[in-house]
Write an enzyme that holds these catalytic residues in place. Sequence first.
Site, PDB file in Angstrom:
ATOM      1  N   HIS A  74       0.829  -1.214   0.000  1.00  0.00           N
ATOM      2  CA  HIS A  74       0.000   0.000   0.000  1.00  0.00           C
ATOM      3  C   HIS A  74       0.855   1.252   0.000  1.00  0.00           C
ATOM      4  O   HIS A  74       0.432   2.315  -0.443  1.00  0.00           O
ATOM      5  CB  HIS A  74      -0.887   0.074   1.251  1.00  0.00           C
ATOM      6  CG  HIS A  74      -1.653  -1.154   1.568  1.00  0.00           C
ATOM      7  ND1 HIS A  74      -2.570  -1.693   0.699  1.00  0.00           N
ATOM      8  CD2 HIS A  74      -1.662  -1.945   2.665  1.00  0.00           C
ATOM      9  CE1 HIS A  74      -3.098  -2.755   1.262  1.00  0.00           C
ATOM     10  NE2 HIS A  74      -2.565  -2.950   2.437  1.00  0.00           N
ATOM     11  N   HIS A 104       5.273   7.152   6.630  1.00  0.00           N
ATOM     12  CA  HIS A 104       5.030   6.526   5.339  1.00  0.00           C
ATOM     13  C   HIS A 104       4.541   7.582   4.353  1.00  0.00           C
ATOM     14  O   HIS A 104       4.337   8.738   4.740  1.00  0.00           O
ATOM     15  CB  HIS A 104       3.997   5.388   5.487  1.00  0.00           C
ATOM     16  CG  HIS A 104       2.669   5.898   5.940  1.00  0.00           C
ATOM     17  ND1 HIS A 104       2.307   5.949   7.258  1.00  0.00           N
ATOM     18  CD2 HIS A 104       1.623   6.435   5.255  1.00  0.00           C
ATOM     19  CE1 HIS A 104       1.113   6.480   7.364  1.00  0.00           C
ATOM     20  NE2 HIS A 104       0.668   6.793   6.156  1.00  0.00           N
ATOM     21  N   HIS A 106       2.209   8.820   0.738  1.00  0.00           N
ATOM     22  CA  HIS A 106       1.134   8.704  -0.257  1.00  0.00           C
ATOM     23  C   HIS A 106       1.582   9.558  -1.436  1.00  0.00           C
ATOM     24  O   HIS A 106       2.026  10.697  -1.227  1.00  0.00           O
ATOM     25  CB  HIS A 106      -0.188   9.231   0.316  1.00  0.00           C
ATOM     26  CG  HIS A 106      -0.620   8.540   1.581  1.00  0.00           C
ATOM     27  ND1 HIS A 106      -1.503   7.482   1.589  1.00  0.00           N
ATOM     28  CD2 HIS A 106      -0.267   8.741   2.880  1.00  0.00           C
ATOM     29  CE1 HIS A 106      -1.696   7.067   2.838  1.00  0.00           C
ATOM     30  NE2 HIS A 106      -0.953   7.815   3.647  1.00  0.00           N
ATOM     31  N   GLU A 116      -3.192  13.186   0.197  1.00  0.00           N
ATOM     32  CA  GLU A 116      -4.508  12.802   0.700  1.00  0.00           C
ATOM     33  C   GLU A 116      -5.292  14.059   1.055  1.00  0.00           C
ATOM     34  O   GLU A 116      -6.398  14.267   0.580  1.00  0.00           O
ATOM     35  CB  GLU A 116      -4.341  11.880   1.913  1.00  0.00           C
ATOM     36  CG  GLU A 116      -3.630  10.591   1.547  1.00  0.00           C
ATOM     37  CD  GLU A 116      -4.127   9.417   2.346  1.00  0.00           C
ATOM     38  OE1 GLU A 116      -3.849   9.366   3.554  1.00  0.00           O
ATOM     39  OE2 GLU A 116      -4.812   8.545   1.751  1.00  0.00           O
ATOM     40  N   HIS A 129       3.228  10.967   6.206  1.00  0.00           N
ATOM     41  CA  HIS A 129       2.516  10.876   7.476  1.00  0.00           C
ATOM     42  C   HIS A 129       3.438  10.369   8.568  1.00  0.00           C
ATOM     43  O   HIS A 129       3.910   9.224   8.494  1.00  0.00           O
ATOM     44  CB  HIS A 129       1.314   9.933   7.343  1.00  0.00           C
ATOM     45  CG  HIS A 129       0.201  10.516   6.540  1.00  0.00           C
ATOM     46  ND1 HIS A 129      -0.773   9.756   5.935  1.00  0.00           N
ATOM     47  CD2 HIS A 129      -0.093  11.822   6.281  1.00  0.00           C
ATOM     48  CE1 HIS A 129      -1.621  10.574   5.324  1.00  0.00           C
ATOM     49  NE2 HIS A 129      -1.227  11.824   5.505  1.00  0.00           N
ATOM     50  N   THR A 212      -6.524   6.961   7.387  1.00  0.00           N
ATOM     51  CA  THR A 212      -6.994   7.116   6.006  1.00  0.00           C
ATOM     52  C   THR A 212      -7.043   5.791   5.256  1.00  0.00           C
ATOM     53  O   THR A 212      -7.335   5.773   4.060  1.00  0.00           O
ATOM     54  CB  THR A 212      -6.115   8.104   5.230  1.00  0.00           C
ATOM     55  OG1 THR A 212      -4.804   7.552   5.104  1.00  0.00           O
ATOM     56  CG2 THR A 212      -6.046   9.460   5.925  1.00  0.00           C
TER      57      THR A 212
HETATM   58  S1  B30 Z   1      -2.606   7.102   8.085  1.00  0.00           S
HETATM   59  O1  B30 Z   1      -1.517   7.895   8.558  1.00  0.00           O
HETATM   60  O2  B30 Z   1      -3.925   7.587   8.460  1.00  0.00           O
HETATM   61  N1  B30 Z   1      -2.545   6.989   6.516  1.00  0.00           N
HETATM   62  C1  B30 Z   1      -2.171   2.990   9.871  1.00  0.00           C
HETATM   63  C2  B30 Z   1      -1.373   4.033  10.326  1.00  0.00           C
HETATM   64  C3  B30 Z   1      -1.501   5.293   9.765  1.00  0.00           C
HETATM   65  C4  B30 Z   1      -2.425   5.517   8.755  1.00  0.00           C
HETATM   66  C5  B30 Z   1      -3.211   4.480   8.300  1.00  0.00           C
HETATM   67  C6  B30 Z   1      -3.073   3.199   8.865  1.00  0.00           C
HETATM   68  C7  B30 Z   1      -2.020   1.640  10.501  1.00  0.00           C
HETATM   69  O3  B30 Z   1      -1.206   1.442  11.362  1.00  0.00           O
HETATM   70  N2  B30 Z   1      -2.802   0.660  10.056  1.00  0.00           N
HETATM   71  C8  B30 Z   1      -2.774  -0.683  10.587  1.00  0.00           C
HETATM   72  C9  B30 Z   1      -1.547  -1.397  10.208  1.00  0.00           C
HETATM   73  N3  B30 Z   1      -1.439  -1.656   8.768  1.00  0.00           N
HETATM   74  C10 B30 Z   1      -0.066  -1.635   8.396  1.00  0.00           C
HETATM   75  C11 B30 Z   1       0.265  -0.481   7.554  1.00  0.00           C
HETATM   76  O4  B30 Z   1       1.167   0.285   7.876  1.00  0.00           O
HETATM   77  O5  B30 Z   1      -0.413  -0.221   6.492  1.00  0.00           O
HETATM   78  C12 B30 Z   1      -2.028  -2.905   8.391  1.00  0.00           C
HETATM   79  C13 B30 Z   1      -2.951  -2.803   7.229  1.00  0.00           C
HETATM   80  O6  B30 Z   1      -2.768  -1.999   6.235  1.00  0.00           O
HETATM   81  O7  B30 Z   1      -3.955  -3.478   7.188  1.00  0.00           O
HETATM   82 CU1  B30 Z   1      -1.188  -1.561   5.039  1.00  0.00          CU
HETATM   83 ZN    ZN Z   2      -0.978   7.804   5.626  1.00  0.00          ZN
END
Ligand code: B30
Ligand code: ZN
Length: 273
Positions: A74, A104, A106, A116, A129, A212
């Site tokens: 992703h 990470h 986007h 985003e 982010h 997100t």
């Molecule tokens: S964000 O910053 O809102 N884009 C997660 C952390 C930050 C954002 C979104 C998601 C997160 O920790 N999600 C759960 C863990 N993820 C691992 C990952 O980093 O992204 C597992 C998953 O999705 O199901 Cu691929």
């Molecule tokens: Zn993010």
Amino acid sequence: QASEWDYNAEGDNGPADWGKRFPKCNDTASSSRQSPINIVVDNTKYNASLPTPEFINYDVAHATSNLIISNNGHTVVVTPKYASSDSKAQIKYKGKTYELVQFHFHWGSDSKRGSEHTIDGKHFQVEVHFVHYNTDDFNNFNEAKTEEGGLLVYAQFLKSFASSANAGYQEIVPQFEKVKYKGNTTTIPHFKFDTLLSKVPDRIYSYPGSLTTPTCDESVSWIVNSQTVEISQDQMSKFLELKSNKGETNEDLVNNYRPVQKLQQRTVETNVP
Ligand code: B30
Ligand code: ZN
């Protein structure tokens, strides 16, 4: 099915369908607080007492700590692995301390898309982010993730413009060729994360929102830095070589941004009149 969720408008796993399998992703209830949003500058509310986020240990490069860079299909995630004696990067905001767990990216296929959040409808090509959890009230990220007040994400926009490489991002971006495919990881030495941010004090936007990506938990205090950081076109091109799969087929990892969600009852605050 290949993946539980993706960013494709076609097919059944795209953002418009996330809510079917991940109910928290629906932004239909007037009480919902999904992210990202479009920030309409004229509708933001100046708050003279909105604190400036305080960055702690963002200016430290521990010789004993490493960073894991991984492609999860992703995005590319950078996760600090600290030696036990090393002080962790944190943000202090509104009286709470939040510890950095990962950052990470986007990004988009051209300069008109990728971020985003949008500002007055305008996208930037990259949004970084910096994901933190509240260590005052929670024991770990997973406990904080589902709870109100649990997380703080600091968003930094990038644009590709400069001809010379941005030194901060040069610590990471050249490593992308080692994590080209989903599941790839590599390790690099720790460096100063403040080299990745535009200089404070900036105009910030602050609002209550969500993760997100699924499961879209409504646990995030968002801080969006309005000021962009420039990277080079050569650095931008490294993002566009990443793949979202393990290499059997050619699937570019790009345009990994969720469309903006309804503001609903929320107010976006800013620290500059
Ligand atoms: S964000 O910053 O809102 N884009 C997660 C952390 C930050 C954002 C979104 C998601 C997160 O920790 N999600 C759960 C863990 N993820 C691992 C990952 O980093 O992204 C597992 C998953 O999705 O199901 Cu691929
Ligand atoms: Zn993010």
